[in-house]
Design an enzyme around this catalytic site. Structure first.
Site: not given
Ligand code: NG1
Ligand code: ZN
Length: 541
Positions: A381-382, A284, A506, A510, A508, A286, A66, A515
């Site tokens: 949001a991303n 992004d 929190r 991935t 991450s 992908d 991604s 973060r």
């Protein structure tokens, strides 16, 4: 019970397990590409088993990392209805990926075969595709070896975006149904999107758009779509289209860069298409995410950059769809789903209009929550998100269409076409791009008018490296920490001191980091808050 143990044992040594623990997380397995071959081989096998557990329905495997840097790669599974893998299979994938020896691997696979009582009655079917990373072809070979060992039927999707693979899987499985999803080919995907767009847009003229393709597979998908649309339907300038040039993917461009850096892709100041007021967007790597932006002054001045992120897309879509639903007069509940990363100003804006749900990060959580509404709008949001129309909503819209007239009929017709144009299986940069263009042209809005819905609170997102991120545990849709013990109280104290302050921490799902997000009425306060909370995190772990 069915498992070709000899074939698996013979093929396995070519894909030795790396000395690293791998976890099927939010987006499947994702790490440095050079350690993923054994995982891809094994996922080929597990995907075949997953297909058998669904009576031979096709499932998908996508090779991509991604928005992450080019040297990374990843693999995720797509379930038979084009949705994310069923959560109960995630730990099974993890166990298989981490088996140390061939014997252990066979044992883990046998466990799956026994648990789901898989037999050889059906032929497993797996559809696979990959993104433009240089590492992808070798990983695809590993998948093929896994599929061969299983004697599975395989369909090669080739170079595709993640949402295109989701489309292919669902389309493959609905060929015989009364309502086929679409022709199960890449061209079928473009045609479905293009036909629906033409049906919705009619003679509305969308604003010109500059698209940053992140030097990735989105380039190809955008070209494919434009090729199928009637000439001059869209006025698009595609930039960052250097597919295959090493080191270019997501480098200084792409949705993640623009969202996290809150600035134009590198080098945009030299592009003649980049002008104040022009609507721009970034995919992004992908093409399952998209964010928009525009300039109010020269490209060289950072202050003239304005981001229209996933929250702004959600607000635009929820508002517009709510108006259409109202015009139909049908009792359909439209709701919006966000995560803790949604800007506080967007939540306040939306709350005044529609019901809102906040879920944990990760598309599967948002998707699930959106299914609870008749029309569920969800966006991170991303820029990853889509809109879901429930079967009940579709039924009501179709029934009402039979004897509707005037504005009501127009609203019903538009909603029905939008339900086709929107890729409901997963966030899709192309489909979301068309949705935004269609709404802006219907509203006769430019970028600035869209942006005027609400003003984002200044915000910052930071990454902190810690020794063990599993120490960080959260509650309340990840908005509060329960561990380490006293950290949340310390964060609360910092937040209290800041006007309109909000911050949360929190781990991450991935990346190997924690973060930290902070927002505040003032930019400097947001900056300071994120720094202070990051320092707390560093010193607590
Ligand atoms: P993690 O690494 O768990 O924060 C990131 C994104 C998610 C989601 C996943 C999957 C942020 C803050 N987090 O998850 O929203 O998109 O990647 O790609 O953007
Ligand atoms: Zn993506």
């Amino acid at each position: 019970m069915y498992l070709p143990e000899h074939e698996i044992a013979d093929a396995s040594p070519a894909f030795p397990k790396p000395d690293q623990r791998l976890v099927y997380g939010t987006a499947g397995f994702r790490t440095k590409a050079d350690v993923l071959a054994s995982t891809c081989f094994r996922m080929g096998i597990v995907a075949a088993l997953r297909s058998l557990s669904l009576d031979g329905a096709a499932v998908g495997l996508m090779v991509t990392a991604s928005h992450n840097p080019e040297p990374d790669n990843g693999i995720k599974m797509v379930d038979s209805m084009g949705q994310m893998l069923a959560p109960e299979w995630e730990p099974l994938c993890t166990a298989v990926a981490n088996a140390e020896t061939v014997d252990e691997l066979i044992r883990e696979l046998r466990r799956i075969v026994d648990a789901f009582r898989l037999d050889g009655t059906n032929e497993p079917h797996v559809v696979y595709a990959w993104d433009t990373r240089p590492s992808s072809p070798a990983l695809v070979d590993a998948i093929r070896a896994g599929l061969r060992a299983m004697g599975a039927k395989s369909t090669e999707g080739g170079l595709l975006t993640t949402p295109q693979l989701h489309y292919l899987v669902l389309a493959s499985n609905t060929l015989q149904s009364p309502k086929p999803f679409g022709e199960p080919t890449e061209q079928g995907y473009y045609r479905k999107l293009a036909d629906a767009y033409v049906a919705v847009a009619g003679d509305r003229r969308p604003p010109p758009l500059v698209v940053d393709c992140a030097n990735g597979v989105g380039t190809r998908a955008l070209q494919g779509l434009l090729h199928v649309l009637p000439p001059n339907t869209l006025e698009i300038t595609a930039l960052r289209t250097a597919v295959g040039e090493r080191g270019q993917l997501n480098a200084g461009c792409g949705a993640d860069f623009v969202k996290t850096q809150q600035r134009l892709p590198n080098g945009y100041a030299d592009e003649s298409a980049v002008q104040p007021g022009t609507l721009m967007c970034s995919f992004d790597g992908d093409a399952d995410r998209i964010v928009f932006y525009y300039l109010t002054g020269p490209a060289s001045d950072p202050a003239s950059f304005h981001l229209l992120d996933g929250d702004k897309i959600a607000s635009l879509a929820a508002d517009y769809l709510a108006d259409l639903v109202k015009t139909t007069g049908l009792p359909l509940q439209l709701g919006c789903v966000q995560t803790a990363y949604a800007n506080g100003a967007s939540t306040a804006y939306l709350e005044a209009k529609v019901p809102i749900t906040c879920t944990k990060t990760g598309v599967k959580h948002l998707h699930h929550a959106a299914e609870q509404y008749d029309v569920g709008v969800y966006f991170e949001a991303n820029g990853h998100g889509t809109v879901l129309f429930s079967p009940r909503a579709m039924e009501q819209l179709e029934q009402a269409m039979a004897n509707a007239e005037g504005a009501k009929a127009a609203a019903l017709r538009e909603l029905l076409s939008l339900a086709v144009m929107i890729n409901q299986t997963v966030g899709d940069a192309l489909s979301d791009m068309l949705l935004v263009l269609v709404i802006l042209s219907a509203r006769a809005w430019d970028a600035r008018a869209w942006d005027a819905c609400y003003t984002d609170l200044p915000n910052r997102l930071a990454k902190v490296s810690v020794r063990d991120r599993t120490v960080f545990q959260t509650t309340d849709a990840e908005r509060r920490l329960t561990s380490p013990a006293t950290l949340q109280a310390q964060i609360d104290e910092l937040v209290r001191a800041v006007p309109s302050g909000r911050a949360f921490v929190r781990p991450s799902g991935t990346e190997d980091c924690v973060r930290v997000y902070a927002e505040a009425a003032g930019s400097e306060d947001a900056e300071r808050l994120v720094r202070q909370v990051s320092e707390l995190v560093s010193s607590s772990a």
